[in-house]
Write an enzyme that holds these catalytic residues in place. Structure first.
Site, mmCIF file in Angstrom:
data_model
loop_
_atom_site.group_PDB
_atom_site.id
_atom_site.type_symbol
_atom_site.label_atom_id
_atom_site.label_comp_id
_atom_site.label_asym_id
_atom_site.label_seq_id
_atom_site.Cartn_x
_atom_site.Cartn_y
_atom_site.Cartn_z
ATOM 1 N N ASP A 189 6.454 0.492 6.483
ATOM 2 C CA ASP A 189 4.996 0.397 6.376
ATOM 3 C C ASP A 189 4.474 1.522 5.503
ATOM 4 O O ASP A 189 4.202 2.588 5.995
ATOM 5 C CB ASP A 189 4.387 0.449 7.783
ATOM 6 C CG ASP A 189 2.894 0.221 7.787
ATOM 7 O OD1 ASP A 189 2.352 -0.194 6.763
ATOM 8 O OD2 ASP A 189 2.270 0.488 8.830
ATOM 9 N N GLU B 181 -4.673 2.108 2.992
ATOM 10 C CA GLU B 181 -4.750 0.964 3.910
ATOM 11 C C GLU B 181 -4.830 1.444 5.348
ATOM 12 O O GLU B 181 -5.551 0.871 6.161
ATOM 13 C CB GLU B 181 -3.505 0.073 3.730
ATOM 14 C CG GLU B 181 -3.589 -1.274 4.463
ATOM 15 C CD GLU B 181 -3.088 -1.225 5.907
ATOM 16 O OE1 GLU B 181 -3.376 -2.190 6.658
ATOM 17 O OE2 GLU B 181 -2.423 -0.247 6.301
ATOM 18 N N ASP C 8 3.209 -6.411 3.508
ATOM 19 C CA ASP C 8 2.856 -5.298 4.395
ATOM 20 C C ASP C 8 3.248 -5.625 5.842
ATOM 21 O O ASP C 8 2.537 -5.308 6.778
ATOM 22 C CB ASP C 8 1.362 -4.978 4.284
ATOM 23 C CG ASP C 8 0.976 -3.733 5.072
ATOM 24 O OD1 ASP C 8 1.867 -2.915 5.375
ATOM 25 O OD2 ASP C 8 -0.224 -3.588 5.416
ATOM 26 N N HIS D 90 0.839 -1.215 0.000
ATOM 27 C CA HIS D 90 0.000 0.000 0.000
ATOM 28 C C HIS D 90 0.867 1.255 0.000
ATOM 29 O O HIS D 90 1.873 1.342 0.694
ATOM 30 C CB HIS D 90 -1.020 0.010 1.139
ATOM 31 C CG HIS D 90 -0.465 0.051 2.530
ATOM 32 N ND1 HIS D 90 -0.078 1.225 3.133
ATOM 33 C CD2 HIS D 90 -0.244 -0.927 3.435
ATOM 34 C CE1 HIS D 90 0.352 0.957 4.359
ATOM 35 N NE2 HIS D 90 0.272 -0.336 4.573
#
Lengths: 457, 457
Positions: free
Chosen positions: B292, B326, B354, B280
């Site tokens: 992340d 996300e 992820d 994402h």
């Protein structure tokens, strides 16, 4: 007969199942204790940040000896003692310099270098010479004295990044650093500059030991950062006759009395069977030896501490050993094995953690087939903790000298990807260590010692 | 008959052996290419350091959309396109403040806090109230309105450090952050302060999404650093009536048009069978979303790029998908699945990375038994790369919405020990990513896509 055999079988199965349940429970207790009340991280903080770099013969190495003795005494181990060992005393001296002087395209270019451990220095006059780049020691013979005499040899073979375990790549590149100086000296070279044996293209030179061939003149040797090795090779493409100046002030002083530090829980049933759990206390003088090998030392101490904390009384004698001088002499490891042999001690297994305080993935082992088979059969007990790989050969530098005494050698195998980013550089510092990763390694070592203690070899 | 059967068997065995050799070779090529000529690290450098944090609706999120489109176009993928999706637009506003005002023993104490994502702000007046500490949402009912009305509820349950996979510990603690505000609002609380869901005792608050129950008043919510959560609980032991002041300026603005970004290599034989490899694109506004999930995005792009570089023409259609949002809405993942369903597309597998750009250890999967069995049978091909664990259930948030379309969901499972040291904090930055670890993840994903493409599901 059949009924009796069946009965024995059923008993064996139920005994085995219950013993296994006990092992599962004990191993979980070891991990839980370490992950919630572990002291390895705090110990490492002190060793690296309050004591610092611990090169053999340095005041900090002496401090580390005293500290580890006091720490183990404070934990109430059954015996804590020092084992005398004479160690080399190499000092780096003033900051190293290296520069390319007359590149028409690049001008004067400073290179990041650090002397290799055990190297002689150039002194204040330095060394000024043309540079011959090679990728391997084997190229020297072809080049011969004509090409190499009075030159600086630049060893520039990189680590092979396609190796998944970085230790394999290290093994494939480190000969330049260890033997390059004397090999080049054979052909009259004045000095060597070696590409850092590291995985990251950065500005940090990786020091490390060199071994001089006593039959050759001792010539100065430096490591150059990976980035600057690439700079130097570019310059040489443009200007093969470029002059490189190197100045180092390192020197080897007379040997110094130092110590291996040993803590022991004495076995309750078979005290004469000894299991060693270990790391090396000395480090290079760059960084603070956090991964190499402060981590291994505190993991070794922690193994015994956890047993004390859990009230586990080992059947066999378990020793935490902190060797002195792994980095530039291996005197401590050799001395320990020598004394063990003199005393007729029976070391059934020796574990060492000297591959960094990263997440453990397995154990590397060298020993007889029965021992290997037995330890490998325990793998399912370790897999829940991410420790799955018991297949590869190995051990550790300091425990190696025990091999001819029939000792099973075991090296903790952490994830290796980051190790050679920090190894032997200013970057090997406490902030590069993750608390949980360090603790998982400590608990994994302690759990394996527990199994060996319980079932023997 | 027997002879024919034997012949078929021999053919099958020899075919299988030769196919397997081909797979071993191809997978090695994928890893070698990535480890020596990979571009994932450079891509991540740009995405994190030149674009920065990419919260949904922010200018940087728009820049990331444009960047990833341009990058994939520059690599010459068969199709590169945007998929519209409306996303929430939450902004943090001025720096948060929190302080304990009247502790007789401690005086005035500043606490490190950051607003939780999607939270309403307190505005300039702030919230000043007594604090009630709880360890779980379930305690609120017992305390009731009498105890909680007009108070600030302090959710202080730590992550369980004994969980070996830190994601399990996260799962066991994150309900306080996601649902705590509305649960406390039910009983008239004025605000909540939540212990950061992180593994390290430091000063960095971990933000993250909260979800309001639309039937309850929306009250402000902040995360407090782990260290300061411990400070606050100490203060409360001395002075239960202490007053806590919280001030936040965050607010939810109207939805904004944004995009999922999709790059495709169109299948040469079965273009209608689609395999997704994804991450994402959005991140929190603290740090720069390196682990992340910048890591997942560049690994996804890299998968297709490696195939191009190796000249591998997939039989099936392979899509690199960078989902938007996300973190605080999952709008992109939902939209992607919705469009897939509308178009009657056949997604046979969807991979997502992820869980950080750390050394891969395995894949977590959700799907039907046949698919799981098939993929698990490939495990021996991956074990030489340290990717050994194919047993655990899982997938990824963004690919979850594809589950009811019969898609096999696969999440890359890296070593988890460091993830929640950085997750959703100022510390999730590029310097925390190791090049080789990132590349091993990228190559592992590409290798699995290759196997699914070759053998189907």
């Amino acid at each position: 007969m059949k009924k009796i055999a069946l009965g024995v079988l059923m008993f064996t199965i139920s005994f085995t199942a219950s013993a296994q349940q006990e092992d599962v429970k004990m191993i979980k207790s070891i991990f839980d204790t370490e992950l919630t009340q572990g002291q390895s991280y705090e110990m490492l903080d002190y060793l690296t940040n309050s004591i610092g770099a611990r090169l053999s013969g340095s005041p900090q190495a002496a401090a580390a000896v005293e500290w580890s003795k006091q720490v183990m005494e404070s934990y109430g181990f059954d015996r804590v003692y020092l084992q005398e060992v004479m160690v080399p005393h190499w000092i780096r001296g003033e900051r190293e310099q290296a520069r390319v002087l007359n590149s028409p395209k690049h001008g004067r270019v400073e290179l990041n270098v650090r002397a290799l451990g055990n190297s002689v220095g150039t002194g204040s006059d330095g060394v000024l010479a043309e540079v011959i780049e090679v990728k391997a020691i084997s190229e020297l013979e072809k080049l011969g004295k004509k090409a190499l005499e009075n030159k600086i040899v630049f060893f520039n073979r990189p680590m092979d990044q396609t190796k998944i375990t970085t230790f394999s790549a290290y093994g494939g590149a480190v000969d330049q650093r260890v033997f390059g100086a004397s090999e080049a000296a054979k052909y009259g070279a004045k000095a060597v500059i070696v590409r850092s044996v590291g995985t990251v293209a950065d500005d940090y030179p990786h020091t490390g030991t060199l071994i001089y061939d006593e039959k050759q003149p001792k010539i100065p040797a430096v490591a150059v950062s990976v980035k600057d090795a690439d700079v130097l090779t570019e310059i040489l493409k443009d200007t093969p006759q470029v002059q490189l100046y190197i100045e180092t002030h390192c020197e080897m002083l007379p040997d110094v009395l130092s110590y291996n530090v040993i803590g022991e829980l004495t076995g309750s049933e078979k005290p004469d069977e000894i299991i060693v759990i270990s790391g090396h206390l000395d480090s290079w003088d760059l960084g603070t030896g956090a991964h190499d090998d402060g981590a291994g030392c505190v993991q070794a101490i922690e193994g015994l501490r956890i047993f004390k904390e859990l009230g586990y009384k080992p059947k066999r004698t378990i020793r935490a050993v902190m060797y002195m001088n792994e980095e530039n002499g291996l005197r401590g490891g050799k001395k320990y094995a020598e004394v063990a042999k003199e005393k007729g001690e029976n070391h059934i297994a020796a574990l060492e953690s000297d591959s960094g305080g990263f997440s453990p993935r397995g154990f590397r082992m060298t020993g007889n087939d029965n021992d290997l088979k037995k330890v490998r059969s325990w793998q399912p007990l370790f897999e829940p903790y991410g420790i799955y790989d018991f297949d590869k050969p190995g051990g550790g530098a300091d425990i190696g000298p025990l091999e001819d005494q029939g000792t099973l050698l075991i090296g903790l195998m952490p994830d290796s990807q980051r190790y050679f980013a920090y190894h032997h550089t200013d970057n090997d510092t406490f902030d590069k260590v993750n608390k949980r990763e360090l603790e998982l390694g400590a608990a994994g070592m302690a759990a394996l010692v527990y199994m060996i203690d319980k079932y023997g070899l």
